[in-house]
Enzyme design. Structure first.
Site, mmCIF file in Angstrom:
data_model
loop_
_atom_site.group_PDB
_atom_site.id
_atom_site.type_symbol
_atom_site.label_atom_id
_atom_site.label_comp_id
_atom_site.label_asym_id
_atom_site.label_seq_id
_atom_site.Cartn_x
_atom_site.Cartn_y
_atom_site.Cartn_z
ATOM 1 C CD GLU A 1 -3.118 0.764 2.206
ATOM 2 O OE1 GLU A 1 -4.081 0.004 1.967
ATOM 3 O OE2 GLU A 1 -2.971 1.344 3.304
ATOM 4 C CG HIS B 1 6.169 -29.569 4.470
ATOM 5 N ND1 HIS B 1 6.666 -30.831 4.194
ATOM 6 C CD2 HIS B 1 6.849 -29.132 5.564
ATOM 7 C CE1 HIS B 1 7.585 -31.147 5.094
ATOM 8 N NE2 HIS B 1 7.719 -30.131 5.940
ATOM 9 C CE LYS C 1 -11.746 2.776 1.857
ATOM 10 N NZ LYS C 1 -11.274 3.778 2.847
#
Length: 547
Positions: A350, A381, A510
């Site tokens: 960000e 793994h 937004k």
């Protein structure tokens, strides 16, 4: 930034790339002191970047690049409260939240130190009241569970810190709700009692859609169980919108503020850290702040050649811009740091995921890398196969504590550390075809099978990694680690010549979501949307109609 000098150093570094160590095996064989030459310490923190393809010339050129970028000047401006967040005309002073010393901190000509300490003291008094049972729920029962409702910086930081400091928990259990998906708050509330639960609503404006939607759900849950009059005893807020907080039903003495010179992703040090303080207590929370302040002082005063945040940033920039590596993997061999990669995704991506320079022109180099990771040994793994043999080279950052919190499980901690060191060594050394063949023949495999399988067991090596070691993950050390990464992001942002302290990419989504809500609800037509969005909305409505 001296653009001419910077371009000169950039060209020099690009020319130098071919002269940097091509074989890390050979680099270590040729220089028995390589580890000493490419490590730096601050207290018990050690940064080892000796397994990265750099030499003394590389580091010298990078230091000159930092000078051309005016890293020292930018750093001084930040600590002095200059408005280096130019797109929002704001100072960048998260460091002030952990400066508990006698020195003042000035913003717009005013010393904000008193305000910072006032909020911290109020947080401490409230935390003590909740922890001791002085502040009870509406039915007179002690608070046993805290639910923090926030998103982004109001969630990732405190959630990560709460887990990291789990050995120091002696207060109520802490839970975190962030996602607008109703499943998140539903599943969190399912195991809780309204009588013993306190909600902390963290939203500066008290209008964040995700946060306020979840907060309203929580309020309805409390009211249904205990009645409307109980809300005041079961909610607190971290906000500056006092009118909206009061309208929600939260009492004024349960509201804790913060300032626009603290960005969300840098806010865990202040009121956003309230759930952490309640969980571990004010004393441990202050130790967390003290550790961060120690790193601030190190970053401000240590010479570049031994400055951990600067070195971490310089090497990160080298990998991203000169080497062209698109990502970095953060692998804490410390289970309680399992949320660190997610936290760093916001902190780094960000901040430095930007495409224009400070003057608004397109950047000429790559900027922030993709940041990802999981705790070791789990990652071994899962995705370590790609790190060892994939076609992309991805620098790895290992973090590990020399001492665990469980002395009775020392053998397991030794296994953890052995795996961490082994992965670092394997990425660097690799395995040649001759070595693979010899190993297989020594195990009695037939030569024909060896010829067939050996190429699959070759590892190129020369895959960069760095390691951060510390003694033990206590509150002070944890604070130093997080501040180290904050300042690293600042260093890289300075070298990218971007604004690391805004986030307009977040705002765009937004805006569009607000307009799409009535379309999804079926209250407005999707006719003016693009064909893909329109088709997806239609499909959602079809699927809902089949219920």
């Amino acid at each position: 930034m001296d653009k001419s000098a910077f371009q000169k150093q950039l060209a020099a570094l690009r020319d130098h790339r071919s002269a940097a160590p091509a074989s890390m095996r050979q680099a270590f064989a040729a220089d028995p002191q390589r580890f000493q030459a490419f490590t730096a310490t601050d207290g018990d923190l050690l940064l080892d970047w000796s397994k990265c393809a750099v030499d003394a010339t590389t580091m010298d050129l990078l230091e000159k690049l930092a000078a051309a970028a005016d890293l020292e000047g930018r750093r001084a401006a930040m600590f002095a409260g200059k408005k280096i967040n130019i797109t929002e005309d704001r100072a960048v002073l998260h460091t002030a939240l952990r400066n508990l010393s006698g020195t003042g901190v000035t913003v717009d000509g005013q010393d904000v130190k008193a305000d910072v300490l006032s909020v911290l003291d109020a947080m401490g008094a409230f935390a003590d009241a909740i922890r001791s049972g002085k502040a009870l729920g509406a039915t007179g029962k002690k608070i046993t569970d805290i639910v923090n409702i926030g998103i982004g910086g109001s969630d990732l930081g405190p959630a990560m810190a709460t887990l990291a400091l789990a050995p120091y928990h002696d207060g109520p259990r802490a839970h975190y709700v962030s996602n607008i998906d109703g499943a998140h708050i539903h599943d969190t509330l399912k195991g809780l009692s309204a009588e013993t639960t306190l909600f902390i609503v963290a939203s500066k404006t008290f209008t964040t859609v995700e946060t306020m939607t979840n907060a309203q759900t929580a309020r309805d849950w409390v009211q249904k169980a205990l009645g409307k009059q109980a809300v005041g005893k079961h909610f607190a807020a971290v906000s500056t919108a006092l009118d909206l907080v009061a309208k929600f039903g939260i009492e004024a003495d349960r509201v804790f503020g913060f300032w626009d010179w603290v960005g969300g992703r840098y806010s865990v040090w202040g009121a956003i850290g309230l759930p952490v303080m309640i969980a571990v207590g004010p004393r441990n929370f202050r130790a967390f702040l003290d550790g961060a302040h120690e790193m601030d002082q190190h970053f401000r005063t240590a010479p570049l050649a031994g400055n951990l945040p600067a070195l971490l940033g310089l090497v990160g920039w080298w990998h991203r811009v000169i080497c062209g590596y698109p990502a970095r993997a953060v692998i804490p061999y410390d289970q309680r740091l399992s949320r660190l990669p997610a936290y760093l995704q916001q902190l780094d991506m960000e901040s430095n995921g930007k495409g224009v320079t400070l003057d608004g022109t397109p950047v000429a180099t790559p900027t922030g890398p993709l940041v990802w990771g999981e705790p070791g040994t789990n990652g071994q793994h899962a995705f370590f196969q790609l790190l060892h043999q994939g076609t992309d080279f991805i620098p790895v950052e290992f973090l590990a504590a020399a001492v665990g919190h469980e002395p009775e499980l020392k053998h397991q901690h030794d296994l953890l550390l052995a795996n961490c060191l082994a992965q670092s060594e394997a990425l660097m050394k690799g395995r040649t075809l001759d070595e693979a063949r010899a190993q297989m023949l020594a195990k009695g495999m037939k030569p024909a099978d060896v010829d067939k399988i050996a190429p699959h067991r070759v590892f190129s090596g020369n895959r960069p990694s760095l390691t951060i070691l510390y003694r033990k993950l206590d509150p002070r050390t944890f604070g130093r680690l997080i501040a180290l990464y904050e300042h690293r992001v600042f260093v890289e942002g300075t070298l990218f010549n971007i604004n690391s302290f805004d986030q307009w990419g977040v705002e765009l989504g937004k805006e569009l979501a607000t307009g799409l809500l009535p379309v999804v609800e079926g209250k407005e037509s999707a006719a003016n949307r693009d064909a893909s969005t329109r088709g997806l909305v239609e499909r959602i409505h079809q699927l809902r109609g089949s219920e």
